[in-house]
Design a protein around this motif. Structure first.
Motif, PDB file in Angstrom:
ATOM      1  N   LEU A  51       0.815  -1.211   0.000  1.00 36.01           N
ATOM      2  CA  LEU A  51       0.000   0.000   0.000  1.00 36.01           C
ATOM      3  C   LEU A  51       0.852   1.265   0.000  1.00 36.01           C
ATOM      4  CD1 LEU A  51      -2.806  -1.095   2.492  1.00 36.01           C
ATOM      5  CD2 LEU A  51      -3.000  -0.847   0.017  1.00 36.01           C
ATOM      6  N   ALA A  52       2.018   1.194   0.663  1.00 36.69           N
ATOM      7  CA  ALA A  52       2.922   2.346   0.666  1.00 36.69           C
ATOM      8  C   ALA A  52       3.417   2.650  -0.740  1.00 36.69           C
ATOM      9  CB  ALA A  52       4.095   2.084   1.600  1.00 36.69           C
ATOM     10  N   ALA A  53       3.670   1.590  -1.515  1.00 41.32           N
ATOM     11  CA  ALA A  53       4.096   1.790  -2.901  1.00 41.32           C
ATOM     12  C   ALA A  53       3.002   2.483  -3.702  1.00 41.32           C
ATOM     13  CB  ALA A  53       4.457   0.444  -3.535  1.00 41.32           C
ATOM     14  N   LEU A  54       1.737   2.110  -3.432  1.00 38.81           N
ATOM     15  CA  LEU A  54       0.617   2.787  -4.096  1.00 38.81           C
ATOM     16  C   LEU A  54       0.557   4.255  -3.683  1.00 38.81           C
ATOM     17  CD1 LEU A  54      -2.251   0.120  -3.811  1.00 38.81           C
ATOM     18  CD2 LEU A  54      -0.770   0.589  -5.768  1.00 38.81           C
ATOM     19  N   CYS A  55       0.817   4.510  -2.394  1.00 37.05           N
ATOM     20  CA  CYS A  55       0.830   5.896  -1.902  1.00 37.05           C
ATOM     21  C   CYS A  55       1.886   6.723  -2.625  1.00 37.05           C
ATOM     22  CB  CYS A  55       1.101   5.913  -0.397  1.00 37.05           C
ATOM     23  SG  CYS A  55      -0.293   5.447   0.618  1.00 37.05           S
ATOM     24  N   GLU A  56       3.084   6.176  -2.725  1.00 34.62           N
ATOM     25  CA  GLU A  56       4.173   6.904  -3.385  1.00 34.62           C
ATOM     26  C   GLU A  56       3.824   7.207  -4.832  1.00 34.62           C
ATOM     27  OE1 GLU A  56       8.272   6.428  -2.676  1.00 34.62           O
ATOM     28  OE2 GLU A  56       7.982   4.845  -1.201  1.00 34.62           O
ATOM     29  N   GLU A  57       3.262   6.214  -5.514  1.00 37.53           N
ATOM     30  CA  GLU A  57       2.921   6.392  -6.926  1.00 37.53           C
ATOM     31  C   GLU A  57       1.835   7.442  -7.103  1.00 37.53           C
ATOM     32  OE1 GLU A  57       1.253   3.731 -10.703  1.00 37.53           O
ATOM     33  OE2 GLU A  57       1.861   2.753  -8.836  1.00 37.53           O
ATOM     34  N   SER A  58       0.793   7.390  -6.266  1.00 40.34           N
ATOM     35  CA  SER A  58      -0.331   8.316  -6.423  1.00 40.34           C
ATOM     36  C   SER A  58      -0.006   9.727  -5.963  1.00 40.34           C
ATOM     37  CB  SER A  58      -1.549   7.796  -5.656  1.00 40.34           C
ATOM     38  OG  SER A  58      -1.288   7.764  -4.268  1.00 40.34           O
ATOM     39  N   ASN A  59       1.011   9.870  -5.110  1.00 41.94           N
ATOM     40  CA  ASN A  59       1.344  11.195  -4.570  1.00 41.94           C
ATOM     41  C   ASN A  59       2.482  11.893  -5.305  1.00 41.94           C
ATOM     42  OD1 ASN A  59      -0.545  11.402  -2.429  1.00 41.94           O
ATOM     43  ND2 ASN A  59       0.641   9.948  -1.229  1.00 41.94           N
ATOM     44  N   ALA A  60       3.126  11.211  -6.241  1.00 40.63           N
ATOM     45  CA  ALA A  60       4.269  11.804  -6.944  1.00 40.63           C
ATOM     46  C   ALA A  60       3.811  12.947  -7.854  1.00 40.63           C
ATOM     47  CB  ALA A  60       4.984  10.734  -7.762  1.00 40.63           C
ATOM     48  N   ILE A  61       4.526  14.067  -7.789  1.00 44.47           N
ATOM     49  CA  ILE A  61       4.243  15.230  -8.625  1.00 44.47           C
ATOM     50  C   ILE A  61       5.512  15.597  -9.384  1.00 44.47           C
ATOM     51  CG2 ILE A  61       3.670  17.701  -8.622  1.00 44.47           C
ATOM     52  CD1 ILE A  61       1.961  17.205  -6.155  1.00 44.47           C
ATOM     53  N   ASP A  62       5.391  15.797 -10.671  1.00 40.94           N
ATOM     54  CA  ASP A  62       6.518  16.186 -11.517  1.00 40.94           C
ATOM     55  C   ASP A  62       7.078  17.515 -11.022  1.00 40.94           C
ATOM     56  OD1 ASP A  62       8.288  16.961 -13.480  1.00 40.94           O
ATOM     57  OD2 ASP A  62       6.954  16.478 -15.152  1.00 40.94           O
ATOM     58  N   ARG A  63       8.354  17.544 -10.692  1.00 43.28           N
ATOM     59  CA  ARG A  63       8.946  18.754 -10.118  1.00 43.28           C
ATOM     60  C   ARG A  63       8.917  19.931 -11.088  1.00 43.28           C
ATOM     61  NH1 ARG A  63      13.294  18.370  -5.430  1.00 43.28           N
ATOM     62  NH2 ARG A  63      12.313  16.724  -4.204  1.00 43.28           N
ATOM     63  N   GLU A  64       8.905  19.663 -12.371  1.00 51.02           N
ATOM     64  CA  GLU A  64       8.871  20.765 -13.342  1.00 51.02           C
ATOM     65  C   GLU A  64       7.582  21.575 -13.233  1.00 51.02           C
ATOM     66  OE1 GLU A  64       9.598  19.360 -17.261  1.00 51.02           O
ATOM     67  OE2 GLU A  64      11.673  18.736 -16.838  1.00 51.02           O
ATOM     68  N   LEU A  65       6.536  20.930 -12.709  1.00 51.06           N
ATOM     69  CA  LEU A  65       5.258  21.632 -12.587  1.00 51.06           C
ATOM     70  C   LEU A  65       5.317  22.760 -11.563  1.00 51.06           C
ATOM     71  CD1 LEU A  65       2.761  18.632 -12.754  1.00 51.06           C
ATOM     72  CD2 LEU A  65       3.326  20.267 -14.564  1.00 51.06           C
ATOM     73  N   TYR A  66       6.208  22.628 -10.559  1.00 45.53           N
ATOM     74  CA  TYR A  66       6.346  23.699  -9.577  1.00 45.53           C
ATOM     75  C   TYR A  66       6.822  24.984 -10.260  1.00 45.53           C
ATOM     76  CZ  TYR A  66       5.732  20.302  -5.810  1.00 45.53           C
ATOM     77  OH  TYR A  66       5.221  19.356  -4.964  1.00 45.53           O
ATOM     78  N   GLY A  67       7.753  24.821 -11.198  1.00 44.70           N
ATOM     79  CA  GLY A  67       8.224  25.972 -11.954  1.00 44.70           C
ATOM     80  C   GLY A  67       7.180  26.488 -12.923  1.00 44.70           C
ATOM     81  N   LYS A  68       6.472  25.572 -13.568  1.00 42.46           N
ATOM     82  CA  LYS A  68       5.449  25.958 -14.549  1.00 42.46           C
ATOM     83  C   LYS A  68       4.383  26.837 -13.915  1.00 42.46           C
ATOM     84  CE  LYS A  68       1.930  23.993 -17.621  1.00 42.46           C
ATOM     85  NZ  LYS A  68       1.343  22.756 -18.171  1.00 42.46           N
ATOM     86  N   TYR A  69       3.961  26.480 -12.700  1.00 44.20           N
ATOM     87  CA  TYR A  69       2.890  27.231 -12.026  1.00 44.20           C
ATOM     88  C   TYR A  69       3.437  28.244 -11.023  1.00 44.20           C
ATOM     89  CZ  TYR A  69      -0.152  23.735 -14.133  1.00 44.20           C
ATOM     90  OH  TYR A  69      -0.811  22.928 -15.018  1.00 44.20           O
TER      91      TYR A  69
END
Length: 461
Positions: free
Chosen positions: A19-37
Motif C-alpha cells: 500500500l505504501a508503494a501505491l501511496c508513493e505512486e499516487s502522490n508523486a508530482i513532476d517537479r517541473e510543474l512547480y516551476g510551470k505554475y
C-alpha cells in the motif's frame, strides 16, 4: 479474519509495504510543474527568500542590504523588537546579570524593562514555577517517553484540563497561560527526563526550582544530582537560550504558531503544534544531527589536524558515502543567512572559553576547521544560489556536550527558549489578525467518472 489484521501494529507488513508503494505512486508530482505554475516550494524562492505571509513587530532577520538599488548579501543581523541581538547580549553581559528574563520581557511587552520592572517580572516568573498538585506523579511519571519532545507535548496538553479558562483567547488570559508555560517548561523538561531514566533503572531525584535562581541556573540545578554548576556554565546556557528565543515570524515553528492561532484554538494546543514542528531534524533537532555527525567524523578521521583528511570526509558527506548518507553537512547553511549567522558569531567566542575550561580544545579546533573548510567543499560540489556559513546549530550541540547536558534535552532546551517567541507571536496574531490562514494549493489530478465496484478489476486491493 481480514489479512490486514496483524498482532504487531508496529511492524511494516508486506501488505503495508504494498500500500505504501501505491501511496508513493499516487502522490508523486513532476517537479517541473512547480516551476510551470510558479509555486514556491517551502514558501521560498530560488534564492531562499521567503514568501511574504504576514507582518510582525517581534523580531527581524536581516541578511541583505541595498547597494545601488540592488539587494546584496551582507553579514547577518538579528533584531528583537528593533534592538540588535549583539547589543542586547553585550548589554546584559556588561551588567553582569542573566539575560533570559530581561529579553523575555522585551519580546513579550515590546520595551526593555527598568530595573524595577525586571525585578517584578523575575518574581512573577518565579511565582509561576509550580505545577498542579500530583502532576508529576499523575502525568509525568506515567508512560514516560524516550523522546523528550513528545513527553513535553503530552505534559503541555495535559495542563489544559487543569485550566478552568483553557479556551479563553482574550489577550489577558493568553498572556497568563504563556507566562505559566514559560515558567513551567524547565520543570516539565527536566522532570520528564528524570522520569524516563527512572523507568530504565536509574535513581530518581526531583528538585524544586529555587526562586532566587535564573532560568538557566534552575535548569542546571534541577538536572544535576549534586545541583552544582559553574557561573560560566550558567552564563553560556543563558546566552544560548537568549539566542534561540526568536527568529522572525517565518521560521517553521513560529509560522506554525501563527497558523494554529489563526484557527482560534487554545494556547496549549498551539504550543504543542509548535513543539511538533520544532522537533524536526531540519529545525530544532538540527544540533543533534551536528553532534552525531562530528562523533562519526572523529571515528573516521584519524588525524584531526590533517585538513586534507577532514576535507575528504566532507566530500564523502556530500557524496552520500559518510554518516547518514543524506548528502548534507549539518550545521552549515541557513534559509536566510548567506554570509554569517550572528547567533553563531556570538556563540563562538564563548564556546572557545568554555572549551578551555572543560578541556575540549581539540574538539573546538576540529569544529573550527570544519567551519572554514565546509563552505569551500560545498561550493565545489553544489550549485549554490547564495553563500553557505555555519549556523547557530553548528556550535550549540558542542556547547551542550561540554555542559554535559543529555542529548535528549538538546531540542527541549531550544523549545524552553523559543516558547517565549511563540508566546509573543501568538499574542500578536490574536491582537491583529482575525482571519484564518489558508494558502492555496493548485490541484493537478484530472476529474474522472465514478467506476462501479464490479468494473474496477481484481488487481486493486
Amino acid at each position: 479474519m481480514s489479512k490486514f489484521v496483524t498482532k504487531d501494529l508496529f511492524e511494516i507488513t508486506p501488505e503495508i509495504a504494498h500500500l505504501a508503494a501505491l501511496c508513493e505512486e499516487s502522490n508523486a508530482i513532476d517537479r517541473e510543474l512547480y516551476g510551470k505554475y510558479d509555486v514556491k516550494r517551502g514558501l521560498r524562492d530560488m534564492n531562499g527568500k521567503g514568501v511574504l505571509a504576514g507582518l510582525t513587530n517581534v523580531s527581524d532577520v536581516r541578511a541583505k542590504k541595498i547597494v545601488d538599488g540592488e539587494e546584496v548579501p551582507c553579514p547577518g543581523n538579528l533584531y528583537y523588537r528593533g534592538y540588535n541581538i549583539k547589543d542586547l547580549v553585550n548589554g546584559f553581559l556588561k551588567e553582569d546579570h542573566y539575560g533570559f528574563e530581561e529579553i523575555a520581557y522585551l519580546l513579550l511587552f515590546g520595551e526593555l524593562p527598568t530595573r524595577q520592572e525586571l525585578a517584578d517580572f523575575q518574581v512573577m516568573l518565579s511565582d509561576r514555577r509550580t505545577l498542579p498538585p500530583n502532576f508529576v506523579r499523575d502525568v509525568i511519571m506515567k508512560a514516560p517517553s524516550r523522546d523528550m519532545m513528545n513527553s513535553l507535548s503530552r505534559s503541555i496538553l495535559s495542563l489544559y484540563r487543569y485550566d478552568a479558562k483553557a479556551d479563553d483567547t482574550s489577550i489577558p488570559n493568553v498572556l497568563r497561560q504563556c507566562l505559566n508555560l514559560i515558567s513551567q517548561f524547565p520543570m516539565l523538561m527536566v522532570y520528564g527526563y528524570h522520569a524516563y531514566n527512572f523507568r530504565r533503572g536509574q535513581d530518581l531525584f526531583i528538585y524544586a526550582p529555587r526562586p532566587e535562581l535564573s532560568m538557566a541556573e534552575n535548569i542546571l540545578m534541577m538536572l544535576r544530582e549534586d545541583r552544582q554548576y559553574t557561573k560560566l556554565e550558567a552564563k553560556i546556557l543563558d546566552m544560548a537560550m537568549v539566542l534561540h528565543m526568536d527568529h522572525g515570524g517565518g521560521n517553521n515553528s513560529t509560522f506554525t504558531t501563527h497558523v494554529v492561532t489563526s484557527s482560534g484554538t487554545d494556547t496549549y494546543s498551539t504550543m504543542t503544534a509548535a513543539m511538533a514542528s520544532l522537533k524536526g531534524p531540519k529545525h530544532g533537532g538540527a544540533n543533534i544531527k551536528v553532534t552525531q555527525m562530528f562523533e562519526d567524523m572523529k571515528g573516521v578521521v584519524n588525524d584531526w589536524e590533517d585538513e586534507d583528511e577532514i576535507r575528504q570526509y566532507l566530500y564523502d558527506l556530500l557524496d552520500k558515502k559518510a554518516f547518514d548518507q543524506k548528502g548534507l553537512i549539518y550545521g552549515m547553511g541557513h534559509a536566510v543567512y548567506s554570509v554569517s549567522d550572528p547567533r553563531a558569531e556570538i556563540f563562538k567566542g564563548f564556546v572557545e572559553q568554555l572549551a578551555v575550561e572543560k578541556g575540549y580544545e581539540k574538539e573546538y579546533s576540529l569544529y573550527s576547521k570544519v567551519e572554514r573548510l565546509a563552505p569551500e567543499v560545498i561550493g565545489e560540489r553544489r550549485r549554490m544560489y547564495k553563500g553557505v556559513n555555519a549556523n547557530v546549530d553548528f556550535y550549540s550541540g558542542l556547547v551542550y556536550q561540554m555542559l554535559n547536558l543529555p542529548q535528549a534535552l538538546y531540542t527541549p532546551i531550544f523549545a524552553a527558549a523559543r516558547i517565549v517567541g511563540w508566546s509573543a507571536h501568538r499574542l500578536e496574531e490574536l491582537k491583529n489578525v482575525d482571519k484564518i490562514i489558508r494558502p492555496a494549493y493548485k490541484a493537478l489530478a484530472p476529474h474522472r467518472d465514478y467506476i462501479e465496484m464490479d468494473d474496477r478489476g481484481d488487481e486493486v486491493c
